[in-house]
Design a protein around this motif. Structure first.
Motif, PDB file in Angstrom:
ATOM      1  N   SER A 137     -17.518   1.760  22.027  1.00 25.50           N
ATOM      2  CA  SER A 137     -16.699   2.829  21.433  1.00 25.50           C
ATOM      3  C   SER A 137     -16.463   3.933  22.459  1.00 25.50           C
ATOM      4  CB  SER A 137     -17.313   3.349  20.128  1.00 25.50           C
ATOM      5  OG  SER A 137     -18.382   4.196  20.405  1.00 25.50           O
ATOM      6  N   MET A 138     -17.414   4.135  23.344  1.00 27.73           N
ATOM      7  CA  MET A 138     -17.211   5.122  24.404  1.00 27.73           C
ATOM      8  C   MET A 138     -16.102   4.673  25.356  1.00 27.73           C
ATOM      9  SD  MET A 138     -19.853   6.443  27.296  1.00 27.73           S
ATOM     10  CE  MET A 138     -21.189   6.102  26.245  1.00 27.73           C
ATOM     11  N   LEU A 139     -16.121   3.397  25.704  1.00 27.29           N
ATOM     12  CA  LEU A 139     -15.140   2.893  26.673  1.00 27.29           C
ATOM     13  C   LEU A 139     -13.713   2.981  26.131  1.00 27.29           C
ATOM     14  CD1 LEU A 139     -17.074  -0.172  28.166  1.00 27.29           C
ATOM     15  CD2 LEU A 139     -16.550   2.015  29.286  1.00 27.29           C
ATOM     16  N   ARG A 140     -13.578   2.898  24.803  1.00 25.80           N
ATOM     17  CA  ARG A 140     -12.234   2.991  24.211  1.00 25.80           C
ATOM     18  C   ARG A 140     -11.583   4.353  24.477  1.00 25.80           C
ATOM     19  NH1 ARG A 140     -14.352  -0.674  20.358  1.00 25.80           N
ATOM     20  NH2 ARG A 140     -15.239   0.950  19.037  1.00 25.80           N
ATOM     21  N   GLY A 141     -12.419   5.380  24.624  1.00 22.55           N
ATOM     22  CA  GLY A 141     -11.838   6.701  24.870  1.00 22.55           C
ATOM     23  C   GLY A 141     -11.905   7.111  26.326  1.00 22.55           C
ATOM     24  N   MET A 142     -12.331   6.190  27.179  1.00 16.88           N
ATOM     25  CA  MET A 142     -12.661   6.549  28.557  1.00 16.88           C
ATOM     26  C   MET A 142     -11.450   6.908  29.409  1.00 16.88           C
ATOM     27  SD  MET A 142     -15.306   7.022  30.290  1.00 16.88           S
ATOM     28  CE  MET A 142     -16.723   6.117  29.707  1.00 16.88           C
ATOM     29  N   GLU A 143     -10.337   6.191  29.198  1.00 19.90           N
ATOM     30  CA  GLU A 143      -9.186   6.409  30.073  1.00 19.90           C
ATOM     31  C   GLU A 143      -8.662   7.830  29.981  1.00 19.90           C
ATOM     32  OE1 GLU A 143      -5.967   3.585  30.050  1.00 19.90           O
ATOM     33  OE2 GLU A 143      -7.402   2.009  30.580  1.00 19.90           O
ATOM     34  N   CYS A 144      -8.740   8.379  28.781  1.00 17.51           N
ATOM     35  CA  CYS A 144      -8.209   9.737  28.586  1.00 17.51           C
ATOM     36  C   CYS A 144      -9.235  10.792  28.965  1.00 17.51           C
ATOM     37  CB  CYS A 144      -7.801   9.950  27.136  1.00 17.51           C
ATOM     38  SG  CYS A 144      -6.947   8.563  26.439  1.00 17.51           S
ATOM     39  N   ALA A 145     -10.378  10.379  29.437  1.00 12.96           N
ATOM     40  CA  ALA A 145     -11.423  11.360  29.743  1.00 12.96           C
ATOM     41  C   ALA A 145     -11.539  11.550  31.253  1.00 12.96           C
ATOM     42  CB  ALA A 145     -12.754  10.894  29.174  1.00 12.96           C
ATOM     43  N   ASN A 146     -11.331  12.790  31.696  1.00  9.90           N
ATOM     44  CA  ASN A 146     -11.552  13.075  33.114  1.00  9.90           C
ATOM     45  C   ASN A 146     -12.843  13.832  33.324  1.00  9.90           C
ATOM     46  OD1 ASN A 146      -9.176  11.903  34.134  1.00  9.90           O
ATOM     47  ND2 ASN A 146      -8.039  13.618  33.213  1.00  9.90           N
ATOM     48  N   ARG A 147     -13.161  14.667  32.332  1.00  8.06           N
ATOM     49  CA  ARG A 147     -14.362  15.487  32.459  1.00  8.06           C
ATOM     50  C   ARG A 147     -15.406  15.015  31.450  1.00  8.06           C
ATOM     51  NH1 ARG A 147     -10.830  20.824  31.736  1.00  8.06           N
ATOM     52  NH2 ARG A 147     -10.218  19.477  30.019  1.00  8.06           N
ATOM     53  N   VAL A 148     -16.582  14.737  31.952  1.00  9.17           N
ATOM     54  CA  VAL A 148     -17.643  14.199  31.101  1.00  9.17           C
ATOM     55  C   VAL A 148     -18.864  15.109  31.189  1.00  9.17           C
ATOM     56  CG1 VAL A 148     -19.153  12.199  30.678  1.00  9.17           C
ATOM     57  CG2 VAL A 148     -16.841  11.839  31.579  1.00  9.17           C
ATOM     58  N   ILE A 149     -19.419  15.437  30.045  1.00  5.45           N
ATOM     59  CA  ILE A 149     -20.679  16.180  30.040  1.00  5.45           C
ATOM     60  C   ILE A 149     -21.770  15.242  29.560  1.00  5.45           C
ATOM     61  CG2 ILE A 149     -21.984  18.083  28.992  1.00  5.45           C
ATOM     62  CD1 ILE A 149     -19.329  19.583  28.876  1.00  5.45           C
ATOM     63  N   ILE A 150     -22.830  15.175  30.337  1.00  5.25           N
ATOM     64  CA  ILE A 150     -23.960  14.336  29.963  1.00  5.25           C
ATOM     65  C   ILE A 150     -25.115  15.248  29.593  1.00  5.25           C
ATOM     66  CG2 ILE A 150     -25.601  12.606  30.781  1.00  5.25           C
ATOM     67  CD1 ILE A 150     -23.378  11.530  32.602  1.00  5.25           C
ATOM     68  N   VAL A 151     -25.610  15.083  28.394  1.00  6.88           N
ATOM     69  CA  VAL A 151     -26.734  15.902  27.943  1.00  6.88           C
ATOM     70  C   VAL A 151     -28.005  15.072  28.109  1.00  6.88           C
ATOM     71  CG1 VAL A 151     -27.695  17.266  26.053  1.00  6.88           C
ATOM     72  CG2 VAL A 151     -25.209  16.985  26.257  1.00  6.88           C
ATOM     73  N   GLY A 152     -28.916  15.554  28.958  1.00 10.20           N
ATOM     74  CA  GLY A 152     -30.150  14.818  29.227  1.00 10.20           C
ATOM     75  C   GLY A 152     -30.131  14.205  30.614  1.00 10.20           C
TER      76      GLY A 152
END
Ligand code: APR
Length: 414
Positions: A137-152
C-alpha cells in the motif's frame, strides 16, 4: 470440531520453521498453520530493503515455493486469526468463528507494528512496515511522494531511509532518543550510521518527537515535530518498534511482562503451549541470565527447531548465540551476541574504510560484536562470544591479529 496434532499460530519465520522442521524430522501427525496474512510464509527482512526498493519481487522472498506446503501436508489456514485460546480443553477459536482442537499449540504470532497515537496518525499516506500489505500500500503512493518523513531510527527506519534514498526521495528521520539504533547497538555504531545517512543526504533529527501529522483531504501533507518546525511530506513511515502479539494467550493465563515468558524449552506456563520468536521472552545466558525478548529471524528459527525437536521426542534447550544483520547502502552490519550492559567498546579496523568491528566487553568478557563489512570478524568473533572469552582491549583492537587466533589462545570458560 476439527483436531490438529500440532497447531501453529503465525505463519512468519518461526511458525513456518516449526512445520518445516517437524516434517524434516519425520513427524507423522497433522500440522496446521493459522496465519492472519493471506500469503504463504515469506521473509520479512526484505520488506524494508529489496522489496521496498523494488529489487526483489514477492515470489523471491517466499520462504518455500508454494507447492512445498501441500506436498508435506502442512495445512495452511491463511487470512485467519486466533482470537481465543482455551488452555484447559485445548482448543482455539478463529476470527471466522471456527474452533480447532489441538494436541500441542505453538504460538508464533510475532508482533504488530506500533503506531503513533498523535493527531493525524491514521491519515492516508502514513504507513508502517511489518507486512507485505503494508509495503504494497505504501508503494502505491510512492510515485507521487518526493518528501518522506521516517519516524523512528531503528533498523526499520534506517533501512527504509537507505532503500528510498536510492529512489531519490528527500528523507527526514525523526528519532526520539539522542542516537539512532539505541535499542540494538552501542553508541559508536549509532554515530557511524548517523554520519553515513547524513552523507547520503538523509536529514536525521535526534531527540525529536512528533507532535502531530497534518493532512489535507484525508492525506498527509506534513509533520509538526517537537522542535516546533513543520516538515512537509507526502509520505510518512512509522518504524517505532513492535508490540508482541499475545493477547489471546495472555487472556488464557500466559505469564510475562514483555511478551510471553518461556523456559529453555520454549514452553509457556500453559500446558501443551509453546511460544517462539518475537513474542517470546526467555532467560538468556548471553544477557547475563536476564529475561530478553529477541526480535530476529535467528531467534525465531532456532526456537522453532527447539520445539520441533521436543515434539519429535528429543529433549532440547535453547542456548543459541543471538545474531542479527542489517543492510543499508553498501554497509553490511552483522551483529553477534547482545551488547547491552557492556562497560567497554573496542574498535578494530578502520572506520574511514567502512570496514571495522566494535567488540563489546563486560568485565573483560567479550559479549558482542558489531561488524561492518567485516564478515571474517563476525564469524571468528562468534567463538569469542560463545565461549565467553576474557580478553584485553589492546589485543582486540589490533586488527592485524585475527580473532580466530585469539579464540584459539583462550581456554573455554563454561
Ligand atoms: N518518535 C520518534 N522515534 C520513536 C518514537 C516516537 N514516538 N517511539 C520510538 N521511537 C524510536 C525508538 O527510540 C527506536 O530508535 O523508534 C526506534 C524503533 O526501533 P526498534 O524498536 O528497533 O523498532 P523498528 O526499527 O521499528 O523495528 C521493528 O523490525 O527489523 C525488525 O529488528 C527489528 O524486530 C524489529 C522490528
Amino acid at each position: 470440531v476439527k483436531h490438529v496434532d500440532v497447531l501453529v499460530v503465525g505463519g512468519g519465520h518461526g511458525g513456518a520453521q516449526v512445520a518445516i522442521a517437524l516434517r524434516q524430522r519425520k513427524f507423522q501427525g497433522s500440522i496446521a498453520i493459522v496465519g492472519d496474512e493471506p500469503h504463504l510464509p515469506y521473509e520479512r527482512p526484505p520488506l524494508s530493503k529489496e522489496y521496498l526498493s523494488g529489487e526483489k519481487p514477492f515470489e523471491r522472498i517466499l520462504i518455500r515455493p508454494p507447492m512445498f506446503w501441500a506436498e508435506r501436508q502442512i495445512d495452511m489456514l491463511l487470512g485467519n486469526r486466533v482470537i481465543a485460546v482455551d488452555p484447559v480443553r485445548h482448543y482455539v477459536r478463529l476470527g471466522s468463528g471456527e474452533a480447532i482442537k489441538y494436541s500441542k499449540l505453538v504460538w508464533a504470532a510475532g508482533g504488530i507494528a506500533r503506531q503513533l497515537n498523535c493527531a493525524g496518525h491514521d491519515l492516508e499516506g502514513v504507513h508502517v512496515i511489518r507486512s507485505r500489505a503494508d509495503v504494497d500500500s505504501m508503494l502505491r503512493g510512492m510515485e507521487c511522494a518526493n518528501r518522506v518523513i521516517i519516524v523512528g531510527g531503528g533498523y526499520i527506519g534506517l533501512e527504509a531511509a537507505a532503500a528510498l534514498s536510492k529512489c531519490n526521495k528527500k528523507i527526514t528521520v525523526v528519532e526520539s532518543q539522542d542516537r539512532v539504533l539505541a535499542r540494538v547497538a552501542g553508541e559508536p555504531l549509532s554515530r557511524f550510521y548517523e554520519a553515513e545517512h547524513c552523507a547520503h543526504g538523509v536529514d536525521i533529527r535526534l531527540s525529536t518527537g512528533v507532535d502531530c501529522i497534518k493532512g489535507s483531504n484525508g492525506r498527509v501533507v506534513g509533520v509538526q515535530i517537537s522542535t516546533g518546525e513543520y516538515v512537509p511530506a507526502e509520505l510518512v513511515i512509522v518504524g517505532i518498534g513492535i508490540i508482541p502479539a499475545i493477547e489471546p494467550l495472555r487472556q488464557a493465563g500466559a505469564s510475562g511482562d514483555n511478551g510471553v515468558d518461556v523456559d529453555a524449552g520454549c514452553r509457556t506456563n500453559l500446558p501443551g503451549i509453546f511460544a517462539i520468536g518475537d513474542c517470546a521472552a526467555h532467560v538468556s545466558g548471553f544477557a547475563g541470565d536476564t529475561v530478553v525478548r529477541l526480535e530476529s529471524v535467528q531467534n525465531a528459527t532456532d526456537q522453532a527447531m527447539i520445539v520441533a525437536r521436543q515434539l519429535t521426542g528429543e529433549p532440547a534447550v535453547y542456548d543459541a548465540v543471538p545474531w542479527f544483520w542489517s543492510n543499508q547502502y553498501n554497509l553490511r552490519l552483522q551483529t553477534v551476541g547482545l551488547s547491552s550492559g557492556h562497560d567497554q567498546a573496542v574498535l578494530r579496523g578502520h572506520v574511514e574504510e567502512r570496514r571495522f568491528s566494535i567488540v563489546y566487553l563486560r568485565r573483560g568478557q567479550v559479549i558482542a560484536l558489531d561488524c561492518i563489512n567485516s564478515t571474517k570478524d563476525y564469524v571468528e568473533g562468534r567463538a569469542l562470544v560463545t565461549r565467553k572469552s576474557v580478553l584485553k582491549a589492546s589485543e582486540l583492537a589490533d586488527s592485524s591479529v585475527s580473532l580466530k587466533s585469539l579464540a584459539e589462545r583462550v581456554p573455554i570458560q563454561l
